[in-house]
Design an enzyme around this catalytic site. Structure first.
Site, PDB file in Angstrom:
ATOM      1  N   ASP A 234     -10.418   2.823   2.379  1.00 49.52           N
ATOM      2  CA  ASP A 234     -10.671   2.095   3.638  1.00 49.52           C
ATOM      3  C   ASP A 234     -11.470   2.937   4.630  1.00 49.52           C
ATOM      4  O   ASP A 234     -12.421   2.453   5.253  1.00 49.52           O
ATOM      5  CB  ASP A 234      -9.344   1.658   4.287  1.00 49.52           C
ATOM      6  CG  ASP A 234      -8.784   0.384   3.676  1.00 49.52           C
ATOM      7  OD1 ASP A 234      -9.566  -0.374   3.056  1.00 49.52           O
ATOM      8  OD2 ASP A 234      -7.567   0.135   3.818  1.00 49.52           O
TER       9      ASP A 234
ATOM     10  N   ASN B  76      -5.053   2.035  -1.484  1.00 52.29           N
ATOM     11  CA  ASN B  76      -5.648   0.696  -1.637  1.00 52.29           C
ATOM     12  C   ASN B  76      -6.405   0.545  -2.956  1.00 52.29           C
ATOM     13  O   ASN B  76      -6.845  -0.541  -3.293  1.00 52.29           O
ATOM     14  CB  ASN B  76      -6.550   0.347  -0.440  1.00 52.29           C
ATOM     15  CG  ASN B  76      -7.919   1.000  -0.531  1.00 52.29           C
ATOM     16  OD1 ASN B  76      -8.102   2.007  -1.210  1.00 52.29           O
ATOM     17  ND2 ASN B  76      -8.881   0.432   0.165  1.00 52.29           N
TER      18      ASN B  76
ATOM     19  N   LYS C  19       0.809  -1.229   0.000  1.00 46.99           N
ATOM     20  CA  LYS C  19       0.000   0.000   0.000  1.00 46.99           C
ATOM     21  C   LYS C  19       0.843   1.281   0.000  1.00 46.99           C
ATOM     22  O   LYS C  19       0.429   2.289  -0.562  1.00 46.99           O
ATOM     23  CB  LYS C  19      -0.961  -0.007   1.193  1.00 46.99           C
ATOM     24  CG  LYS C  19      -2.090  -1.026   1.037  1.00 46.99           C
ATOM     25  CD  LYS C  19      -3.079  -0.940   2.194  1.00 46.99           C
ATOM     26  CE  LYS C  19      -4.241  -1.881   1.972  1.00 46.99           C
ATOM     27  NZ  LYS C  19      -5.281  -1.764   3.016  1.00 46.99           N
TER      28      LYS C  19
HETATM   29  P1  NAP Z   1      -0.785  -3.625   9.762  1.00 41.30           P
HETATM   30  O1  NAP Z   1      -0.553  -2.362   9.017  1.00 41.30           O
HETATM   31  O2  NAP Z   1       0.206  -4.734   9.673  1.00 41.30           O
HETATM   32  O3  NAP Z   1      -0.979  -3.238  11.315  1.00 41.30           O
HETATM   33  C1  NAP Z   1      -1.184  -4.238  12.276  1.00 41.30           C
HETATM   34  C2  NAP Z   1      -1.449  -3.574  13.615  1.00 41.30           C
HETATM   35  O4  NAP Z   1      -1.803  -4.607  14.552  1.00 41.30           O
HETATM   36  C3  NAP Z   1      -0.241  -2.869  14.205  1.00 41.30           C
HETATM   37  O5  NAP Z   1      -0.695  -1.776  14.959  1.00 41.30           O
HETATM   38  C4  NAP Z   1       0.367  -3.945  15.112  1.00 41.30           C
HETATM   39  O6  NAP Z   1       1.078  -3.419  16.205  1.00 41.30           O
HETATM   40  C5  NAP Z   1      -0.871  -4.617  15.624  1.00 41.30           C
HETATM   41  N1  NAP Z   1      -0.646  -6.031  15.988  1.00 41.30           N
HETATM   42  C6  NAP Z   1      -0.229  -7.009  15.176  1.00 41.30           C
HETATM   43  N2  NAP Z   1      -0.200  -8.193  15.835  1.00 41.30           N
HETATM   44  C7  NAP Z   1      -0.581  -7.912  17.118  1.00 41.30           C
HETATM   45  C8  NAP Z   1      -0.753  -8.690  18.276  1.00 41.30           C
HETATM   46  N3  NAP Z   1      -0.498 -10.004  18.271  1.00 41.30           N
HETATM   47  N4  NAP Z   1      -1.173  -8.100  19.404  1.00 41.30           N
HETATM   48  C9  NAP Z   1      -1.421  -6.760  19.431  1.00 41.30           C
HETATM   49  N5  NAP Z   1      -1.276  -5.955  18.348  1.00 41.30           N
HETATM   50  C10 NAP Z   1      -0.873  -6.543  17.203  1.00 41.30           C
HETATM   51  O7  NAP Z   1      -2.180  -4.289   9.348  1.00 41.30           O
HETATM   52  P2  NAP Z   1      -3.524  -3.543   8.871  1.00 41.30           P
HETATM   53  O8  NAP Z   1      -3.588  -3.518   7.395  1.00 41.30           O
HETATM   54  O9  NAP Z   1      -3.659  -2.294   9.630  1.00 41.30           O
HETATM   55  O10 NAP Z   1      -4.636  -4.593   9.325  1.00 41.30           O
HETATM   56  C11 NAP Z   1      -4.993  -4.740  10.692  1.00 41.30           C
HETATM   57  C12 NAP Z   1      -6.216  -5.666  10.786  1.00 41.30           C
HETATM   58  O11 NAP Z   1      -7.316  -5.054  10.131  1.00 41.30           O
HETATM   59  C13 NAP Z   1      -6.018  -7.026  10.119  1.00 41.30           C
HETATM   60  O12 NAP Z   1      -6.681  -7.994  10.889  1.00 41.30           O
HETATM   61  C14 NAP Z   1      -6.708  -6.872   8.784  1.00 41.30           C
HETATM   62  O13 NAP Z   1      -7.204  -8.095   8.293  1.00 41.30           O
HETATM   63  C15 NAP Z   1      -7.846  -5.949   9.163  1.00 41.30           C
HETATM   64  N6  NAP Z   1      -8.323  -5.145   8.025  1.00 41.30           N
HETATM   65  C16 NAP Z   1      -9.632  -5.228   7.699  1.00 41.30           C
HETATM   66  C17 NAP Z   1     -10.125  -4.466   6.659  1.00 41.30           C
HETATM   67  C18 NAP Z   1     -11.573  -4.569   6.309  1.00 41.30           C
HETATM   68  O14 NAP Z   1     -11.974  -4.063   5.253  1.00 41.30           O
HETATM   69  N7  NAP Z   1     -12.386  -5.167   7.154  1.00 41.30           N
HETATM   70  C19 NAP Z   1      -9.276  -3.615   5.926  1.00 41.30           C
HETATM   71  C20 NAP Z   1      -7.933  -3.537   6.291  1.00 41.30           C
HETATM   72  C21 NAP Z   1      -7.469  -4.326   7.357  1.00 41.30           C
HETATM   73  P3  NAP Z   1       2.623  -2.973  16.097  1.00 41.30           P
HETATM   74  O15 NAP Z   1       2.606  -1.569  15.559  1.00 41.30           O
HETATM   75  O16 NAP Z   1       3.096  -3.069  17.494  1.00 41.30           O
HETATM   76  O17 NAP Z   1       3.298  -3.950  15.173  1.00 41.30           O
END
Ligand code: NAP
Length: 282
Positions: free
Chosen positions: A112, A96, A75
């Site tokens: 998003d 995205n 992204k």
């Molecule tokens: P990302 O950029 O990789 O960010 C992940 C975030 O989660 C970071 O803040 C990370 O913390 C935290 N994290 C990861 N593993 C963790 C754990 N075990 N315990 C606590 N915190 C944790 O990912 P993203 O794109 O933002 O996506 C995040 C979630 O949203 C995913 O589950 C994804 O599937 C979902 N999502 C859904 C949609 C939708 O349309 N529904 C769209 C986008 C994303 P750190 O900064 O400490 O690493």
């Protein structure tokens, strides 16, 4: 009844690029929408290795792809290959959705946040204006949600993240409204959003204490697989309203669909296709 679907030389191609991407639900959602409107379009998924996203966008440009969705980990990388960004994509530093403006120009957007707001307002009847919000996570999804909530007039946004410095960075997207905090800040907020992978298939951990959740709150888990996440289950048991991330997924796809085709997206068809696909995965 739609006529039989044929892919021909005239068919316009849209695709998602990501890594890994074969599990993506986007082809299911968009192809269902193309078929429902009888559009001569097809949507597929391209596996693009980390670091190769800008090259992939150049390829898409030359091949005349009609639209691109961009997912992890590309992204931010695609930004440098685009001709223009919307103000939202610019603020987030992440794209995205790529749409064509005429034959030459590729425009990067980020749908998003708009998808998240549509899901809140349309599906949940929740208007974030004047509301106190807790966002857990500070990655790409959380940042889009923070910017969208601030733009929608949220009164206060607390961001709780495993790595506190990233929460501070996300808070800088909404000066005066957002601040870094902790999951303990869930007590008394109107909206709780999980924007971490906690609760994805097999992970039973909760991003906030269940005891902090209760009546009068809306809890949105951006995770949608499983459909009933541990957070949604815990929130409902405690009397809070709760929903998973499917609404945001559908609405952000709907924004992309409209940008690419100029047509009104068939939301119910898209949602039903996603649910049917997720049921098969279970
Ligand atoms: P990302 O950029 O990789 O960010 C992940 C975030 O989660 C970071 O803040 C990370 O913390 C935290 N994290 C990861 N593993 C963790 C754990 N075990 N315990 C606590 N915190 C944790 O990912 P993203 O794109 O933002 O996506 C995040 C979630 O949203 C995913 O589950 C994804 O599937 C979902 N999502 C859904 C949609 C939708 O349309 N529904 C769209 C986008 C994303 P750190 O900064 O400490 O690493």
């Amino acid at each position: 009844m739609n006529p039989p679907w044929q892919v021909a030389g005239t068919t316009r191609v849209a695709a998602v690029i990501g890594h890994p991407v074969r599990h993506s639900i986007s082809p299911v959602i968009h192809n269902a929408a193309f078929r429902a409107l009888d559009l001569d379009w097809v949507f597929t998924a391209f596996e693009v290795a980390p670091g190769r996203a800008a090259a992939a966008v150049e390829g898409a440009r030359d091949l005349g792809l009609a639209g691109l969705s961009v997912t992890m980990p590309h992204k931010a990388d695609v930004v440098r290959a685009l001709d223009r960004l919307t103000s939202t994509a610019q603020a987030l530093g992440a794209v995205n959705t790529v749409a064509r403006n005429g034959a030459q120009e590729l425009v990067g957007d980020n749908t998003d946040g708009a998808g998240f707001l549509d899901a809140l307002r349309t599906d949940e009847g929740f208007d974030p204006a004047g509301k106190r919000c807790l966002v857990v996570g500070a990655g790409g999804a959380a940042r889009a949600v923070v910017l969208a909530l601030a733009g929608a007039g949220a009164a206060a946004i607390v961001i709780a993240n495993r790595t506190p410095a990233r929460a501070e960075e996300a808070a800088a997207l909404a000066p005066g409204v957002a601040r870094a905090g902790s999951p303990e800040d869930a007590d008394g907020v109107d909206l709780v959003v999980n924007a971490t992978p906690q609760g994805m298939a097999g992970d039973l951990s909760l991003p906030v204490r269940a005891a902090a959740l209760g009546p009068g709150q809306l809890v949105v888990d951006l995770v949608y697989h499983p459909v009933l996440t541990p957070l949604v289950e815990a929130a409902r048991e405690r009397g809070a309203a709760a929903t998973n991330g499917l609404g945001m997924l559908i609405h952000q796809a709907a924004h992309a669909f409209r940008l690419w085709t100029g047509e009104d997206p068939p939301l119910e068809v898209m949602s039903a296709a996603a649910l049917a696909d997720l049921a098969l995965r279970n």
